[in-house]
Enzyme design. Structure first.
Site, mmCIF file in Angstrom:
data_model
loop_
_atom_site.group_PDB
_atom_site.id
_atom_site.type_symbol
_atom_site.label_atom_id
_atom_site.label_comp_id
_atom_site.label_asym_id
_atom_site.label_seq_id
_atom_site.Cartn_x
_atom_site.Cartn_y
_atom_site.Cartn_z
ATOM 1 C CD GLU A 47 -2.464 0.914 2.940
ATOM 2 O OE1 GLU A 47 -2.037 0.058 3.767
ATOM 3 O OE2 GLU A 47 -3.451 1.620 3.172
ATOM 4 C CE LYS A 90 -7.281 0.690 3.663
ATOM 5 N NZ LYS A 90 -6.042 1.064 4.393
ATOM 6 C CB CYS A 124 -4.055 -2.175 4.419
ATOM 7 S SG CYS A 124 -3.065 -2.566 5.883
HETATM 8 C C1 ACM Z 1 -4.070 -0.122 7.136
HETATM 9 O O1 ACM Z 1 -5.185 -0.256 6.628
HETATM 10 N N1 ACM Z 1 -3.094 0.439 6.460
HETATM 11 C C2 ACM Z 1 -3.787 -0.610 8.479
#
Ligand code: ACM
Length: 268
Positions: free
Chosen positions: A38, A109, A142
């Site tokens: 990420e 995301k 993530c």
């Molecule tokens: C995250 O979502 N970077 C912990």
């Protein structure tokens, strides 16, 4: 097919250096599909919207996506990588999919973690699956792993491999993804970062241990928690496409969706 990840420790704000580092690691990787962490070119721990805005790039015209496209073309591979995206006035924590013939897609995301909610907009395009030739892939980022719906939806849409770009700070994901793979009969490539970021009074340590797990709940590769590391395994796509458990059970056909409506709107 061969697929894997590149794990390293991006330096906050040093976009050119981080791109160079990732390109050097990809250059040496012998795989058809590589997943990067990420926000791999910017670092993670922003302290203001202005800072995030200064570092974010448009996709696909920004330097990070351009560099990814260029190495994907040179190596004739597909790459999934986390990128800080600027789109008009909005910022997203995104992942791009690029191929030997150029940019393919962006995933924004959906489930933002902690202070990400201060800098980024929630993604609003949902989850999608892409046929890259030898397999079908889905992207998530993530904290999306904490929501089992993320992997489930990608699996139901036909993903063979979940490409999971991560900057993990909690210790649970790697073990949880083994079960996510089993309950969906998919592969997952968790590309995590290593190292520590200290910004102002904030400090995060990232957990490394990037991992590739299989539809039959095996850990095919788990990296160390500190080192730069490239993990590559042989993927048997047919294993992910066979959802039969035995003569009588099929993982998807046996679902009782008529009893799952409380997932959307719980009744008391
Ligand atoms: C995250 O979502 N970077 C912990």
């Amino acid at each position: 097919m061969k697929a894997g990840f590149v794990q390293f420790s991006p330096e906050f704000g040093k976009v050119d250096e981080n791109i160079d580092k990732a390109m050097a690691l990809i250059e040496k990787a012998d795989a058809e599909l590589i997943v990067l962490p990420e926000l791999f070119s910017t670092g993670y721990l922003f302290v203001s919207v202005k800072e995030a805005s200064n570092l974010a790039e448009e996709i696909p015209t920004g330097k990070t996506t351009k560099a990814l496209c260029s190495i994907a073309k040179k190596k004739k591979i597909h790459i999934v990588a986390g990128v800080a995206e600027a789109s008009q006035t909005k910022l997203y924590n995104s992942a791009v999919l690029v191929s030997p013939s150029g940019y393919i897609a962006t995933y924004r995301k959906l489930h933002l973690f902690n202070e990400e909610k201060l800098w980024f907009q929630k993604g609003d395009d949902g989850f999608a699956v892409y046929d890259i030739g030898p397999c079908k892939i889905g992207m998530m980022i993530c904290f999306d792993w904490y929501f089992p719906e993320s992997t489930r939806i990608l699996a139901l849409k036909g993903a063979d491999i979940i490409c999971h770009a991560a900057n993990l700070v909690l210790p649970y994901c790697q073990d949880a993804m083994i079960t996510r793979c089993l309950e969906n009969r998919v592969y997952a490539i968790v590309a995590n970062r290593t190292g520590e970021e200290k910004r102002g009074d904030k400090k995060w340590r990232y957990t490394g241990k990037s991992q590739i797990s299989s539809p039959d709940a095996r850990v095919l590769y788990r990296a160390s928690d500190e080192a730069d590391e490239t993990g590559i395994v042989e993927i048997d796509v047919s294993l992910a496409r066979n959802k039969r458990i035995n003569k009588y059970n099929d993982l998807f056909n046996d679902r009782r969706v008529e009893h799952y409506s409380d997932l959307i709107e719980p009744s008391s």
